[in-house]
Design an enzyme around this catalytic site. Structure first.
Site, short mmCIF file in Angstrom:
data_model
loop_
_atom_site.label_atom_id
_atom_site.label_comp_id
_atom_site.label_asym_id
_atom_site.label_seq_id
_atom_site.Cartn_x
_atom_site.Cartn_y
_atom_site.Cartn_z
N TYR A 136 0.73 -1.22 -0.41
CA TYR A 136 0.31 -0.04 -0.48
C TYR A 136 0.87 1.38 -0.06
O TYR A 136 1.80 0.90 0.94
CB TYR A 136 -0.92 -0.08 0.83
N ASP A 180 9.36 2.93 -0.22
CA ASP A 180 8.05 3.37 0.36
C ASP A 180 8.45 3.05 2.39
O ASP A 180 8.36 2.14 2.65
CB ASP A 180 6.67 2.73 -0.28
N LYS A 206 4.00 8.96 8.93
CA LYS A 206 4.66 8.58 10.08
C LYS A 206 4.48 9.43 10.76
O LYS A 206 4.67 10.43 11.57
CB LYS A 206 3.74 7.20 9.69
C1 LIG Z 1 0.72 4.78 5.94
C2 LIG Z 1 1.39 4.05 4.23
C3 LIG Z 1 0.52 5.14 3.42
C4 LIG Z 1 0.21 6.22 3.37
O1 LIG Z 1 0.35 7.76 3.97
P1 LIG Z 1 -0.79 8.67 4.71
O2 LIG Z 1 -0.90 9.80 5.74
O3 LIG Z 1 -2.40 7.64 4.96
O4 LIG Z 1 -1.28 9.40 3.36
C5 LIG Z 1 1.91 5.28 2.15
N1 LIG Z 1 2.80 4.04 2.25
C6 LIG Z 1 3.07 3.13 2.93
C7 LIG Z 1 4.37 2.35 3.31
C8 LIG Z 1 2.15 3.44 4.33
O5 LIG Z 1 2.09 1.92 5.30
#
Ligand SMILES: *Cc1c(COP(=O)(O)O)cnc(C)c1O
Length: 427
Positions: free
Chosen positions: A144, A239, A267
């Site tokens: 994701y 990511d 995060k």
């Molecule tokens: C949470 C997450 C996102 C998205 O971040 P948001 O601040 O919710 O837009 C993207 N990539 C990874 C791996 C994530 O865990």
């Protein structure tokens, strides 16, 4: 455990917001029942509006590695608020946060702050396309990257296919340049580069997956990605929105020794305030406007409050180094959950990296989405509610990682293991 007030408030929420929530992961859709309405957090605990206490393993889905209302983070936010909430002009604090990140994450020489993880990945793939002059982005099923249109393909669900959108509203046109492959499949990646090598702008992946539950890449998989992207002049994008400052201070890349061209963060970097960041080699980042031609902007980017919370969080992580303790607590939890499943005779696999872990109701080791999809999610739902009723707040889906924070104690872990034993014995 009484939840009358939660029920009343959530009934109203459902009239006001789609599904009663502002993000679908909170809606308990995968486990049935209604979400609990929270009132406050303190350290490792959350308290709901009915006064029930929960040991929290969601940690706001990742950011709260220091626990809730950490004194240093709270103080930093309070001080920043008094100086003004947004200026739309440079501040020195942005340098401080940028330096903290650049010094911690091996591959980042220059970065840009944005407002969410979604914005970070969206901007990183735009930069990869702008920099290489190519269109195709490779992603992996079950990874994701936020709700970016072109990455909302097999995003923690659906099978590996070539660009079939899985949300209405995401057009086939938007995803036609997204190539979806199976995680940990070296041959699949080799074939993709054989067929499309000259069109591939970049490969984006979670270098340790959290979004199909915790899934670990094989060293060969990572090595082949680095080799093939370099050979074909495509960018490798890690990511690390979830893994950054979570699995280690320097993120997953500091553990696996692979240096990506671009990295996305979010995060933990905002300490519970909305933030994201993307960065990498200076030569690549200099293509972002106004240094270069790739447009990317944000009214609230580098926001003083979010920046202050991020600085306080990263400085505390750097100075107090909770990682060895997180490792020890998380190993204890992983072992205890595995034992609990064993004593209940429940087929399972536990996967863990540092303070990120998943108890899969699946006896096969989970290394890609195809295997993850075979988990016993009905059993997970019963396990989840069994824990809730015993005061343990776990992610409400089999396909999410749980997080241990520096505020958890051994007593919290042991209470959780006892709750899991009881929950698994009856489910
Ligand atoms: C949470 C997450 C996102 C998205 O971040 P948001 O601040 O919710 O837009 C993207 N990539 C990874 C791996 C994530 O865990």
């Amino acid at each position: 455990m009484g939840r009358e007030k939660s029920h009343e408030i959530f009934a109203r929420s459902q009239q006001l917001m789609p599904g009663g929530v502002n993000s679908p992961a909170r809606a308990f859709g995968a486990v049935g029942g209604e979400p609990v309405v929270m009132q406050r957090g303190e350290g490792a605990y959350l308290f709901d509006v009915d006064g029930n206490r929960y040991i929290d393993y969601i940690g706001s889905w990742g950011p709260m590695i220091l626990g809730h209302t950490h004194p240093k983070v709270t103080h930093a936010i309070e001080s920043a608020v008094k100086r003004g909430t947004s200026f739309g002009a440079p501040t020195e604090a942005e340098n401080t946060l940028a330096e903290l990140i650049i010094n911690a994450v091996p591959s980042i020489e220059k970065l840009r702050l944005v407002n969410s993880g979604t914005e970070a990945t969206m901007s990183a793939i735009r930069l990869a396309r702008g920099y290489t002059g190519r269109d195709v982005i490779v992603k992996f099923a079950g990874n994701y990257h936020g709700h970016v249109d072109s990455l909302l393909v097999a995003a923690g669900s659906a099978a590996a296919t070539l660009g079939v959108p899985n949300s209405p509203g995401v057009t086939a046109g938007t995803t036609k340049d997204t190539l979806v492959l199976a995680y940990n499949d070296v041959t699949g990646v080799e074939t993709a580069f054989e067929n499309y090598g000259a069109q591939i702008a970049g490969v984006i992946l979670e270098p340790i997956v959290g979004n199909m539950g915790t899934v670990i890449p094989s060293p060969e998989f990572l090595t082949s990605l680095r080799k093939l992207t370099s050979q074909h002049n495509a960018l490798l994008i890690f990511d690390e929105v979830m893994t950054g400052f979570r699995v280690a201070f320097g993120g997953a890349q500091s553990l696996n020794g692979i240096t990506p061209d671009l990295t996305t963060l979010g995060k933990i970097v905002g300490g519970g305030m909305p933030i994201g960041a993307y960065g990498g080699k200076a030569e690549i980042m200099n293509h972002v406007m106004p240094a270069g031609q790739v447009f990317q902007a944000g009214t609230l980017s580098g926001n003083p409050i979010a920046t202050a919370a991020g600085i306080a969080t990263l400085q505390t992580l750097r100075d107090e180094n909770p990682y060895p303790r997180l490792e020890q607590l998380s190993a204890r939890l992983a072992e205890g959950l595995g034992d609990a499943a064993n004593s209940a005779g429940v087929p399972h696999t536990v996967t863990r990296v540092g303070s990120m872990l998943t108890l899969f109701f699946n006896e096969s080791p989970v290394d890609n989405w195809q295997v993850a999809a075979k988990c016993d999610t009905a059993r997970f739902g019963k396990y989840f509610w069994g824990l809730m009723d015993r005061g343990v707040y776990m992610p409400c889906s089999q396909y999410e990682a749980l997080f241990v924070s520096a505020a958890h104690t051994e007593a919290d872990i042991d209470e959780t293991i006892d709750a899991a034993k009881a929950a698994l014995a009856i489910s």
